[in-house]
Design a protein around this motif. Structure first.
Motif, PDB file in Angstrom:
ATOM      1  N   ARG A 201       5.315 -12.167   8.721  1.00 24.08           N
ATOM      2  CA  ARG A 201       4.267 -11.155   8.587  1.00 24.08           C
ATOM      3  C   ARG A 201       4.737  -9.763   9.004  1.00 24.08           C
ATOM      4  O   ARG A 201       4.484  -8.793   8.265  1.00 24.08           O
ATOM      5  CB  ARG A 201       3.032 -11.564   9.382  1.00 24.08           C
ATOM      6  N   VAL A 205       4.773  -6.768   6.285  1.00 22.41           N
ATOM      7  CA  VAL A 205       3.883  -5.612   6.445  1.00 22.41           C
ATOM      8  C   VAL A 205       4.676  -4.313   6.396  1.00 22.41           C
ATOM      9  O   VAL A 205       4.305  -3.357   5.704  1.00 22.41           O
ATOM     10  CB  VAL A 205       3.095  -5.722   7.763  1.00 22.41           C
ATOM     11  N   LEU A 209       4.382  -1.335   3.598  1.00 24.34           N
ATOM     12  CA  LEU A 209       4.090   0.043   3.979  1.00 24.34           C
ATOM     13  C   LEU A 209       5.184   0.989   3.483  1.00 24.34           C
ATOM     14  O   LEU A 209       4.900   2.092   3.009  1.00 24.34           O
ATOM     15  CB  LEU A 209       3.953   0.148   5.503  1.00 24.34           C
TER      16      LEU A 209
END
Length: 221
Positions: A201, A205, A209
């Motif tokens: 994760r 992430v 981004l």
């Protein structure tokens, strides 16, 4: 009286590879691995050569070292020799379009390049290990640059202008750094634990981004 960095500073330095873990009280503010210094030095030398050249030879140098998509397409079509065809995929990373471009890439190279180089132990006390690890770091840096240029090529196969800059290679270094920087409570050093999975994760992430902000930048948002 000896001044020691704060615990927060030590933690950040160890995460990013800006100071050796066994010497947190080093007087040097930023302790860069040798290979990072050499790569930055090569970029600076190429940029200085660009500065002293007249306009026409400078443009010729940019096209010689930069990656030109339509030239690559034509080379593939004509079956040109593989080395001259592939060379710009690597050399474009050492050419920059101006002082701001060089400084910006240089700063990110110092951060993420240092972190990955520390993780790969490029400054190992053992000479044989140091040479081998440094070679792997250079290979990784170059492959990241090649990947960046090929992604650019897929989206711009007929562009007649040269792609220059180390952004693609540094993006790869950033991705490599995220696999140990983003691992929760990751211990320091090569021998301490594995890398975070690409599908974990935190890494996913950060990747989303990073891609999202680049797309927003490209779209002028």
């Amino acid at each position: 009286m000896e001044q020691r960095p704060s615990r927060t500073r030590e933690f950040v330095n160890r995460r990013l590879g800006l100071a050796p873990a066994d010497n947190p009280s080093s007087s040097s503010a930023i302790n860069l691995p040798s290979i990072v210094v050499w790569l930055l030095g090569l970029m600076i030398v190429v940029f200085l050569i660009q500065l002293v050249l007249p306009a026409v030879p400078q443009n010729q140098l940019d096209r010689a070292l930069g990656f030109v998509p339509d030239r690559f397409t034509e080379g593939l079509r004509q079956g040109q020799p593989i080395i001259p065809l592939l060379f710009p995929l690597v050399s474009h990373a050492f050419v920059h379009g101006g002082p701001a471009h060089l400084i910006f890439n240089g700063l990110w190279m110092m951060i993420f390049g240092a972190g990955v180089a520390r993780r790969m132990a490029t400054d190992s006390p053992q000479t044989s290990d140091r040479l081998w690890n440094t070679l792997w770091f250079v290979v990784f840096f170059c492959l990241c640059g090649v990947a960046g240029a090929l992604v650019f090529y897929v989206m711009n196969p007929s562009l007649p202008f040269p792609l220059v800059g180390a952004s693609g290679a540094i993006s790869g270094l950033m991705g490599g750094a995220m696999r140990f920087v983003m691992r929760r409570l990751a211990p320091w050093g090569v021998v301490h634990g594995g890398l975070a999975p690409i599908t974990s994760r935190p890494v996913a992430v950060v990747t989303a981004l990073y891609i999202g902000t680049n797309l927003m930048t490209a779209l002028g948002l």
